[in-house]
Design a protein around this motif. Structure first.
Motif, short mmCIF file in Angstrom:
data_model
loop_
_atom_site.label_atom_id
_atom_site.label_comp_id
_atom_site.label_asym_id
_atom_site.label_seq_id
_atom_site.Cartn_x
_atom_site.Cartn_y
_atom_site.Cartn_z
N LEU A 139 47.10 48.21 34.61
CA LEU A 139 46.70 47.84 33.26
C LEU A 139 45.20 47.57 33.18
O LEU A 139 44.54 47.95 32.21
CB LEU A 139 47.48 46.62 32.79
N ALA A 140 44.65 46.91 34.21
CA ALA A 140 43.21 46.63 34.22
C ALA A 140 42.41 47.93 34.24
O ALA A 140 41.36 48.04 33.59
CB ALA A 140 42.86 45.76 35.42
N THR A 141 42.91 48.91 34.97
CA THR A 141 42.23 50.20 35.05
C THR A 141 42.21 50.91 33.70
O THR A 141 41.18 51.44 33.26
CB THR A 141 42.90 51.10 36.11
N VAL A 142 43.35 50.92 33.03
CA VAL A 142 43.42 51.62 31.74
C VAL A 142 42.66 50.85 30.66
O VAL A 142 42.07 51.44 29.75
CB VAL A 142 44.90 51.88 31.35
N LYS A 143 42.60 49.53 30.80
CA LYS A 143 41.79 48.73 29.87
C LYS A 143 40.31 49.05 30.04
O LYS A 143 39.56 49.17 29.06
CB LYS A 143 42.04 47.24 30.09
N ALA A 144 39.89 49.23 31.30
CA ALA A 144 38.49 49.55 31.57
C ALA A 144 38.11 50.90 30.97
O ALA A 144 36.93 51.16 30.68
CB ALA A 144 38.24 49.55 33.08
N GLU A 188 53.72 41.14 28.81
CA GLU A 188 53.05 39.98 28.22
C GLU A 188 52.71 38.95 29.29
O GLU A 188 51.60 38.40 29.31
CB GLU A 188 53.94 39.35 27.15
N ASP A 189 53.65 38.69 30.20
CA ASP A 189 53.39 37.72 31.27
C ASP A 189 52.26 38.19 32.18
O ASP A 189 51.40 37.41 32.59
CB ASP A 189 54.66 37.49 32.09
N ILE A 190 52.27 39.47 32.52
CA ILE A 190 51.22 40.02 33.38
C ILE A 190 49.86 39.94 32.69
O ILE A 190 48.85 39.54 33.30
CB ILE A 190 51.55 41.48 33.77
N ILE A 191 49.82 40.30 31.41
CA ILE A 191 48.56 40.28 30.65
C ILE A 191 48.01 38.86 30.55
O ILE A 191 46.83 38.61 30.80
CB ILE A 191 48.79 40.88 29.25
N HIS A 192 48.87 37.91 30.20
CA HIS A 192 48.40 36.52 30.04
C HIS A 192 47.94 35.94 31.37
O HIS A 192 46.89 35.28 31.44
CB HIS A 192 49.52 35.67 29.45
N HIS A 193 48.71 36.17 32.42
CA HIS A 193 48.36 35.60 33.72
C HIS A 193 47.04 36.17 34.25
O HIS A 193 46.24 35.44 34.86
CB HIS A 193 49.48 35.87 34.73
N ASN A 194 46.82 37.45 34.00
CA ASN A 194 45.62 38.12 34.51
C ASN A 194 44.48 38.20 33.49
O ASN A 194 43.47 38.85 33.75
CB ASN A 194 45.98 39.53 35.01
N LYS A 195 44.70 37.54 32.33
CA LYS A 195 43.65 37.45 31.28
C LYS A 195 43.12 38.85 30.90
O LYS A 195 41.91 39.08 30.84
CB LYS A 195 42.51 36.54 31.74
N LEU A 196 44.03 39.77 30.63
CA LEU A 196 43.64 41.15 30.33
C LEU A 196 43.35 41.38 28.85
O LEU A 196 42.73 42.38 28.49
CB LEU A 196 44.75 42.11 30.79
N ASP A 197 43.79 40.46 27.97
CA ASP A 197 43.45 40.54 26.55
C ASP A 197 43.79 41.91 25.96
O ASP A 197 42.93 42.63 25.46
CB ASP A 197 41.96 40.22 26.34
N MET A 198 45.06 42.28 26.03
CA MET A 198 45.55 43.52 25.43
C MET A 198 46.73 43.20 24.51
O MET A 198 47.49 42.26 24.77
CB MET A 198 45.98 44.53 26.51
N ASP A 199 46.88 43.96 23.43
CA ASP A 199 48.02 43.82 22.53
C ASP A 199 49.17 44.68 23.05
O ASP A 199 48.96 45.69 23.73
CB ASP A 199 47.67 44.30 21.12
#
Length: 444
Positions: free
Chosen positions: A394-399, A417-428
């Protein structure tokens, strides 16, 4: 394995496993195991166990293995070796502590995603092997407490959220009222006999995500569908009993679901965006009832939306303008092959699709499916730590610019949602229905 994860695992005390284990004796364990193996194992179990070469080629298919520094204990073959192979080797003569650990491995360290099956040179279905372990644990009464509570809800109410019959009807009337403020002549038809479509959802929709019912009603109305929903139990297509190993209750749930559709004389069941529920009505529950295929055709939302857009029944007014990525759910992609239909819908409704890699049938699991997220808060961090590889994806595709993840599955939403929140990825995260509702042409 990271020290923090080791510590977290050591501190987990599950009331369902510990409480059930306190009632076990070596004699009961041996008797239950051998009854299950003799009555339910059969040629499939023997074949898989006999041909496994312990080669480890399945290892790098598993997100738990990759996320725990390639620890062999987390490889699919390693999990099988620590559970069902030892059980068979010792002919059920295993102790209580062994079965407690086997329950944890089978229920919380494997999502039954079947990615490993694609890389096994013999095509061994490791998900089936670990489901057999869950079945034994169910018969022994050592299932994790949170998911067992959900199974109890299924048993008492025929839905997973303890929704009473009048609450279900109230929820539909509430969403119809909300939708009529936008489209005055819209209706959510209840108990309409002879409709083409029986629309079914999962328990969390009336409980937590009622807007999805609203959106589905708008889509059905604009597309001119002849549809209905039942006012009786049988509306919930989800099935945690399939994951706890309570196959008797699983069969009962599917019977209620199919009989509701048959009673209303519909032509097909269209179900909302859920992966495990699709697996239960299209692949497992139907066979528990001795149907090779469901007695009434079952269509997943991905396929339904694809047909609506392809046939021009839904037209897009303005495409979603934020860059999106598409998460392939295990049960509708590896289990049904709907990956290209999903992308058709995304490309029809969104300006920019940025692919995850790997994708389609090779996509990494969200880490929540297979009943793992339903084992509850005690295992939340072990679940998130067990899917670091998904966080990296997810971090790669966000970048690359993706701001929104489209995931057509409820459990995938919870896990992501849990992965995004824990890793502070800020994605919808959105469902396909969210995107279609937002971009489609509607009546003035």
């Amino acid at each position: 394995m990271a020290e923090s994860a080791k510590k977290a695992a050591a501190e987990i005390t599950d009331a369902g496993i510990v409480g059930g284990a306190a009632k076990l004796t070596p004699e009961k364990i041996e008797k239950v195991i051998n009854n299950v193996l003799k009555a339910e194992g059969g040629a499939r179990l023997k074949t898989y166990v006999d041909i496994c070469a312990h080669c480890g080629l399945c290892s790098e298919a598993c997100h738990f293995y990759l996320s725990h520094d390639n620890d062999p204990k987390y490889s699919p073959a390693g999990k099988v070796k620590q559970t069902i192979l030892e059980i068979i080797k010792k002919k059920g003569k295993v102790d209580v502590d062994f079965m407690k650990r086997a329950s944890e491995i089978a229920s919380t360290e494997c999502n039954l995603c079947r990615r490993c099956v694609m890389y096994c040179p013999f095509g061994i279905d490791i998900a089936y092997l670990l489901l057999t372990v869950r079945r034994i644990c169910h018969k022994l009464g050592i299932t994790p407490q949170y998911i067992q509570d959900t199974a109890h809800s299924h048993s008492a109410t025929a839905n997973q959220m303890w929704v009473k019959e009048d609450e279900w009807i109230d929820s539909l009337m509430w969403q119809e009222d909300e939708a009529r403020a936008e489209i005055p002549d819209l209706r959510i038809p209840l108990e309409k006999e002879g409709a083409e479509i029986f629309y079914s959802v999962i328990g969390p929709e009336p409980k937590f995500r009622a807007q999805l019912i609203y959106q589905a009603a708008v889509i059905m109305h604009v597309a001119g569908m002849n549809w209905t929903m039942p006012a009786t139990p049988g509306w919930d297509n989800s099935d945690m009993c399939m994951f706890t190993g309570d196959f008797e209750m699983m069969a009962r749930l599917k019977k209620i679901h199919f009989e509701s559709a048959a009673r209303l004389k519909v032509k097909k069941i269209v179900m909302g965006e859920c992966g495990h529920a699709f697996r239960s009505v299209h692949d497992v529950g139907n066979r528990a009832l001795s149907w090779k295929m469901p007695p009434i055709p079952v269509v997943h939302a991905i396929e339904f939306y694809y047909e609506l857009i392809r046939d021009g029944k839904i037209k897009i007014a303005k495409k979603f303008d934020k860059p999106v990525t598409f998460h392939d759910p295990c049960n509708t992609v590896r289990g049904r092959g709907l990956h290209e239909m999903g992308r058709f819908v995304v490309n029809a409704t969104c300006e920019t699709l940025i692919e995850m890699h790997p994708n389609r049938e090779h996509n990494y699991c969200c880490g929540a499916g297979g009943g793992v997220i339903n084992c509850g808060p005690p295992y939340k961090m072990s679940r998130i730590d067990g899917d670091k590889i998904k966080a990296e994806q997810l971090a790669t595709v966000k970048a690359k610019g993706a701001q929104t993840i489209i995931a057509p599955c409820h459990n995938c939403h919870g896990g992501l949602e849990d992965i995004i929140h824990h890793n502070k990825l800020d994605m919808d995260i959105k469902f396909l229905g969210d995107i279609i509702y937002e971009t489609m042409e509607k009546p003035e």
